[in-house]
Design an enzyme around this catalytic site. Structure first.
Site, PDB file in Angstrom:
ATOM      1  N   ASP A  47       0.858  -1.180   0.000  1.00 26.43           N
ATOM      2  CA  ASP A  47       0.000   0.000   0.000  1.00 26.43           C
ATOM      3  C   ASP A  47       0.899   1.237   0.000  1.00 26.43           C
ATOM      4  OD1 ASP A  47      -2.157   1.624   0.125  1.00 26.43           O
ATOM      5  OD2 ASP A  47      -2.682   1.182   2.209  1.00 26.43           O
ATOM      6  N   ASP A 140      -3.130   2.494  -6.029  1.00 16.68           N
ATOM      7  CA  ASP A 140      -1.942   2.533  -5.181  1.00 16.68           C
ATOM      8  C   ASP A 140      -1.815   1.353  -4.221  1.00 16.68           C
ATOM      9  OD1 ASP A 140      -4.098   3.259  -3.684  1.00 16.68           O
ATOM     10  OD2 ASP A 140      -3.041   4.763  -2.518  1.00 16.68           O
ATOM     11  N   GLU A 141      -2.607   0.326  -4.408  1.00 19.17           N
ATOM     12  CA  GLU A 141      -2.412  -0.836  -3.543  1.00 19.17           C
ATOM     13  C   GLU A 141      -2.717  -2.127  -4.303  1.00 19.17           C
ATOM     14  OE1 GLU A 141      -5.266  -1.426  -0.364  1.00 19.17           O
ATOM     15  OE2 GLU A 141      -6.548   0.132  -1.172  1.00 19.17           O
TER      16      GLU A 141
END
Lengths: 421, 371
Positions: A47, A140-141
């Protein structure tokens, strides 16, 4: 060779036992992680830390020591905030006004999505170089399954992941946190434990005691509504779920009950799915002042359609259904969905479907937000394009506009419908 | 206004008009049905501003008058009243309609009849009479192909126009969604030769079809460039036409397709249906592989496996492979009433013609899919 139980996050050296005083004898770093199952665990959740804000800090070093908040100005909400801003109590999804009350000197940066998208794709590319089993959750993860990668990288997963994070820091200039465990749900919880630049491990032996005192809201699938229900029933901590049989949980809470029972004892059999295409794409905007007028709302709707169309084209996807989202001035959420007659990636088609949905809702109510989301996405190549009459004028025009924009920039050409003299 | 009416009569009339009324209306009066009692008749009118249906039925009118009340509510009430009931409708003051039958009584809010939109009475210069069965056939065999796509609104209806087939004048219905096209002919009725080509919107097509179930004999059709009216004895439906240009459909009906396949219609439909069980939910594609006198149907899906079936057919042509949306094939096959279907193919990317060997007056065009 004895199994490694500890790892230096800065130089990557691993040790069979944690070094004295928890400092790396080689680089003197205190960032030592240790775990009995360090070499065995292979399911990770990566993350990025305060992603949008970190990208902004990367691009403007003057912001490095400032509290940075990404989001719209007066009315919007906080989309991301850096760790300095968080010290003032700012959280993402908080109304901007409230954020600025808590920290009046925070630097508000307008979001630039293309920049974040590029950074997100760069991170994803590095993850995919590391393991083919990457399941993106958002820009973003992602989950990474590192099982079997030992042979490829010549070392154990934790060290490979540590290398990956260091590459992300060096090559992309942003930081990320890792959660490492033996299944997805624990990996996801772990990545959130020590942010930023964290590396947290939950092993098979410590999962159950680890979970016992955690609030039930930590479990995947327990949203505010279910949390309230559980709390009302006296269940506050994960450990309490273990005192109830799976059958009773299912009877009381529905199918989620069996997931709760398994999560409570640290079990989650879901695999890391790769290559899964995105489930939805959306775009929305909150108005500076509430709007009632149909024409004014339509003016807001078109850029959203155009934006979603642009994203569909960029990802080579076609949408099978569309949802219009409206929020009234008193925060009532209205959604209206339509299946599309044929999958499309054209903004004009999305607009044509969304427009009648909107006009049905326009009347006496005032709205503060409008958004559209497309779902039932399929690879553009899989959509059926064969048409007896060939492409419509609207599609030809939109393609031409896209080409002009690709060469000369987004603002050089606009649809007449957004033009107000 | 004070009338007494047979429950069955009122129910059937309300049943006909209430479909026009949208469930969600931003303009309150559009949720209402206009009731006008006059002489020995009650007329009921419903509209959505584009489409209006008026039905006139016999009633015992003790006092004439008019009002409007919620169409769906009144329909629900009448539906739930016992069979054979006599219903009394009384407008005591202007704001309440009393509905009384036996021991049940209801008071419904009303809106004044003056507020009910009256669609301009245009002159409809073209007029002809058509057998109800012919009109039914035109609609039944073409409406499955009507598009629902908002961007091409001009495809959201049936294109009704005068045409010629082999030198014989015809009334022709065409519908298409770009993937498939249906063209159905019937002999041109007297008075229709000069009619303009008009696009009858989907909602009107559905309502006309519903009303056709109640009529034998003929339907009187009158139209202008902007409106069309269907008169079915006691009910009259008037609708605005779609204001657009229907594409030049003749252009997309291929003329040089030389690979001719004849197949037992039922066998074919059943085989397509079976094989399509496997095709993916999203694409529904199935593959047709043709060799001399042999048709091989197959489907493949990464999730659900594969399916194969072979049919003995009449096919003298060269080997060819072409993919279709199985649902579209089934839609068309179900329009074919005769024993055998004929497919005129060209190649894997050009439109295919399908028709009933026993019926020259209907023709279907289907675009292939990549498989």
């Amino acid at each position: 060779m004895p199994e490694s139980r500890a790892l230096c996050r800065d130089c990557g050296t691993d040790f069979p036992t944690p070094p004295v005083e928890r400092r790396c004898p080689f680089c003197d770093s205190p960032r030592i992680i240790e775990h009995a199952e360090l070499e065995e665990l292979s399911v990770a959740h990566l993350d990025c830390d305060a992603f949008y804000a970190t990208v902004e800090k990367r691009d403007d070093p003057a912001l490095a020591d400032q509290p940075v908040v990404v989001g719209g100005e007066k009315r919007g909400v906080v989309m991301a905030c850096c760790y300095i801003a968080r010290r003032y109590g700012i959280r993402s999804a908080m109304p901007m006004r409230q954020a600025l009350e808590r920290c009046p000197h925070a630097v508000v940066v307008k979001p630039s999505m293309t920049k974040y998208r590029d950074a997100g794709h760069a991170v994803r590319a590095l993850m995919q170089e590391t393991t083919p089993k990457v399941e993106p959750i958002s820009i973003d993860e992602a989950f990474l399954d590192m099982a079997g990668m030992r042979g490829v990288h010549g070392t154990f997963p934790a060290r490979i992941l540590d290398n990956l994070v260091r590459r992300i820091e060096k090559e992309i200039g942003i930081t990320a946190s890792i959660g490492l465990s033996y299944n997805k749900f624990l990996a996801k919880i772990a990545s959130d434990l020590h942010k930023p630049r964290g590396f947290s491990i939950v092993g098979r032996a410590d999962a159950v005691p680890f979970l016992t005192d955690k609030p039930v809201s930590l479990l995947w699938g327990v949203g505010p509504a279910l949390e309230r229900r559980l709390n009302r029933d006296g269940i506050m901590r994960v450990g309490q779920l273990r005192e109830i049989s799976e059958r009773a949980l299912v009877a009381r809470y529905g199918t989620i009950g069996s997931r709760l029972a398994r999560f409570a004892i640290g079990q989650d059999s879901r695999a890391v799915h790769t290559g899964e295409i995105q489930r939805s794409i959306s775009s929305e905007t909150t108005f500076r002042d509430d709007l009632r007028d149909g024409a004014a709302l339509l003016d807001k709707l078109w850029p959203l359609c155009e934006n979603v169309g642009r994203q569909l084209k960029a990802k080579r996807l076609a949408a099978g259904s569309l949802t219009l989202k409206l929020k009234t001035s008193n925060f009532k959420l209205i959604t209206r969905s339509r299946k599309l007659a044929r999958p499309t990636q054209f903004g004009t088609d999305l607009f044509a479907v969304a427009k009648p949905l909107l006009s049905q809702e326009v009347g006496h109510r005032k709205f503060r937000l409008i958004g559209i989301a497309v779902k039932d996405l399929l690879e553009f190549e899989d959509a059926d394009h064969a048409d007896l009459f060939g492409p419509t004028t609207e599609h030809v025009v939109e393609n031409a506009v896209d080409q002009v924009r690709a060469r000369f920039g987004n603002d050089v050409i606009k649809k007449g419908r957004t033009f107000r003299p | 206004m004070k009338i007494t009416i047979e429950r069955a009569t009122l129910l059937s009339a309300l049943g006909h008009v209430q479909n026009v009324v949208e469930r969600r209306n931003t303009i309150p009066i559009l949720s209402n049905v206009l009731l006008v009692a006059n002489g020995s008749d009650l007329s009921l009118t419903a509209t959505d501003l584009d489409l209006t249906i008026i039905e006139t039925v016999g009633a015992d009118v003790s006092q004439g008058g008019a009002t409007t009340t919620a169409a769906h509510t009144l329909h629900d009430i009448v539906r739930k009243l016992p069979d054979g009931a006599q219903i009394e409708l009384t407008l005591s003051d202007q704001s309440r309609l009393a509905v009384v039958a036996g021991r049940s009584s209801f008071a419904l809010p009303c809106l004044p009849k003056e507020d009910f939109p009256v669609l301009a009475e245009d002159t409809l210069p073209h007029s002809f009479s058509i057998a109800a069965d012919e009109l039914k056939r035109l609609i039944d065999k073409s409406r499955f192909a009507i598009s629902t796509e908002e961007t091409r609104y001009y495809l959201n209806g049936i294109y009704l126009h005068a045409a010629e087939a082999a030198g014989v004048p015809m009334l022709r219905a065409v519908a298409t969604d770009g993937h498939r096209l249906a063209q159905v002919d019937c002999p041109l009725p007297d008075g229709a030769a000069s009619m303009p080509g008009v696009i009858v919107p989907r909602k009107a097509v559905i309502e006309v079809r519903r009303l056709l179930d109640q009529v034998d004999g003929s339907v009187q059709v009158s139209l202008s460039e902007t409106k069309i009216r269907f008169a079915f004895g006691k009910s009259v439906l008037t609708t605005k036409l779609i204001d657009g240009t229907f594409p030049d459909y003749q252009r997309v009906i291929p003329s040089g397709n030389d690979k001719i396949l004849e197949v037992d219609r039922r066998q074919f439909a059943e085989a397509v249906d079976r094989v399509s069980t496997i095709s993916t939910e999203k694409s529904r594609s199935i593959k047709l592989t043709l060799e001399k006198d042999k048709l091989h149907l197959s489907a493949n899906s990464p999730d659900s496996g594969s399916a194969d079936e072979e049919l003995v057919v009449n096919y003298p042509g060269e080997d060819i492979e072409v993919g279709f949306n199985s649902r579209y094939l089934l839609d068309i096959a179900s329009q074919i009433n005769g024993d055998s279907a004929r497919l005129d193919l060209a190649d894997a990317v050009s439109p295919t013609i399908l028709r009933d060997v026993a019926d020259e007056r209907a023709l279907y065009v289907l675009m292939p899919m990549r498989v």
